[in-house]
Design a protein around this motif. Sequence first.
Motif, mmCIF file in Angstrom:
data_model
loop_
_atom_site.group_PDB
_atom_site.id
_atom_site.type_symbol
_atom_site.label_atom_id
_atom_site.label_comp_id
_atom_site.label_asym_id
_atom_site.label_seq_id
_atom_site.Cartn_x
_atom_site.Cartn_y
_atom_site.Cartn_z
ATOM 1 N N UNK A 93 15.850 42.764 41.554
ATOM 2 C CA UNK A 93 17.185 42.597 41.755
ATOM 3 C C UNK A 93 18.024 42.443 40.358
ATOM 4 N N UNK A 94 17.424 42.143 39.267
ATOM 5 C CA UNK A 94 18.129 41.959 38.076
ATOM 6 C C UNK A 94 18.567 43.454 37.578
ATOM 7 N N UNK A 95 19.678 43.214 36.472
ATOM 8 C CA UNK A 95 20.026 44.536 35.924
ATOM 9 C C UNK A 95 20.201 44.347 34.596
ATOM 10 N N UNK A 96 19.652 45.544 33.891
ATOM 11 C CA UNK A 96 19.925 45.694 32.453
ATOM 12 C C UNK A 96 21.221 46.084 31.889
ATOM 13 N N UNK A 97 21.778 45.197 31.263
ATOM 14 C CA UNK A 97 23.140 45.769 30.727
ATOM 15 C C UNK A 97 23.042 45.514 29.279
ATOM 16 N N UNK A 98 23.858 46.038 28.343
ATOM 17 C CA UNK A 98 23.932 45.910 27.135
ATOM 18 C C UNK A 98 24.149 44.413 26.656
ATOM 19 N N UNK A 99 23.379 44.074 25.461
ATOM 20 C CA UNK A 99 23.381 42.633 25.159
ATOM 21 C C UNK A 99 24.527 42.285 24.025
ATOM 22 N N UNK A 100 24.902 43.495 23.473
ATOM 23 C CA UNK A 100 25.952 43.083 22.082
ATOM 24 C C UNK A 100 27.097 43.620 22.744
ATOM 25 N N UNK A 101 28.039 43.266 22.140
ATOM 26 C CA UNK A 101 29.601 43.687 22.267
ATOM 27 C C UNK A 101 29.843 45.024 22.124
#
Length: 573
Positions: free
Chosen positions: A243-251
């Motif tokens: 159920x987790x989502x990988x999204x960009x960690x930086x700006x």
Amino acid sequence: MLTPGRAIMGALFCPSTRYQTRMRTTTTLAVTCTLATLLTAATAATKTPSAPAAPAQPKLVVVMAVDGLPQEQLLRYRDQFGDGGFRRLLSQGAMFSDAHQAHGTTVTAIGHSAILTGAYPYQHGIVGNNWIDRATGESVYCTEDRRHKYLGEETKPDDGTSPARLRVDTLGDQLRYATGNRAKVLAVSGKDRGAILLAGKTGTAYMYMEGSGNFASSSYYMAQHPAWVQRYQAARPQDRYYGKTWRPMLADSDYAMDAGEKAFAVSYYSESGQPDAAYYQRLKGGPFVDELTLEFARAAIEGESLGANPAGVPDLLGVSLSAHDYVNHANGPESRQSHDHLQRLDRMLAGFFTYLDKRVGADNYLVVLTADHGFANSAEFSQQQRMDAGRVDGRKLMDGLRAHLDGAFGAGKVTFKASLPNVYLDQAALDKAGIKRFDVEQAASRWLLAQTGIAEVYTRTRYEEAGATGTRLDLLMRRAWHRAESGDLVVVPRPYWAFGSGSSGATHGSPYAYDTNVPLLMMGKRWIVPGRYTRNAEVVDIAPTLATVLQLRPPAASEGRVLTEALVGGAAR
């Protein structure tokens, strides 16, 4: 004080004992020197200064491979790394800027085989992830062994379960031999071939099971898992990402150097609504499988007491991090996802090194980090950069070759199977038809070289009669060719071209610099001299270099050089 030359002359002219006795009766001068005294003085004065003592062996050697990481990415994103991961390796370790997987077929199995054998494919026999078995005519997988099964997991016929097809030994095998099997050698990876080919013949491999999300071994290594593995599996750490989502960690601004795609979001779930095989397979394609791999590596260090061997001998841990390869295949190394994954991997490494500092001791372990291969940019991106780039559809290429050979020699008389870049002629069928293999090789080569995207074709006759010629391309491809396992034709695409179909994603496998130039980093202040080294180095240099540090015999087929320039006291060895 006697100089070395004077001490020797004094010894030559010192009176003997009998002569001393006679002299005492004729003169008041007492001669008290003896030959032994002067010889002792001469020896002391002429003694060559001893070489610096070799530092004690590391308690733990950790050999890490980041699957599909080109050197270019490491350098392009280095300013964004944190302090404890890649940046620590770069600042506290040795970095070889011109390091290469120096063989022509740059794929996962071959690259992992090179790391700890120090050998090229023409000796170690792993000529691809898959190839054609001449005896059966069927495709075989590099680590399949139908005599063995995964422990507690479903095993398919072509699953990787043993190193039987690896024809040579590894550094770990030498370490086990030299210590009477007291040293522990263990490898873990998201891919079976990543673990098995690092573990060698006598180590132990654990691999991620995409059906269950467990890390498991096979019956080649043991009859059942030790208690620490059973405890690890029972905790089900792989389910925490459901159920987790990988999204960009930086700006967003930090991704300005990427290919320009918008923000991404990758969710980990399954259609069933709970963790199942579909979810575990999906997990392989992102950073969480690398987190799990490093977590299992920690469990192995504690469960097996790696680095604290009761026998007082060094241990060896291989860690192959697989996700970067999957991310690059799907999106290209120029993508935002690839960029973000590398930043996440950097933070994971920082945590792992901090763990090693505390568990093993910062002065007690040595780390080597490299990659099994680099990566080409996607063809579409390369075309935007005005490069001559594209994809060669392997199936269409082979269909065209078959039609051409039917026309040249008669329909059905020349048969072959392909596992590109290798093409295997059916020698029995040629003999039956009275056709010479050389004639087929020449006809096939001429046709293939006329096709779009093809740079070179190497033939069995060319290798068996002439070997390698003078060009770098010839050398790399010859190293990648094994007499028993490789094809009768080896087809090489042009730069920025690759075998494949479709209109997205990227791949690797060529002899060109974007596929061969990989990181080679070594850290361990008691053994490694920090700095950037620009002299050419190869991944096959890792095994003999570590053998020197560990005071071992190198693996039998090792052809690499010892990277003495980066070793403490290296100039004196």
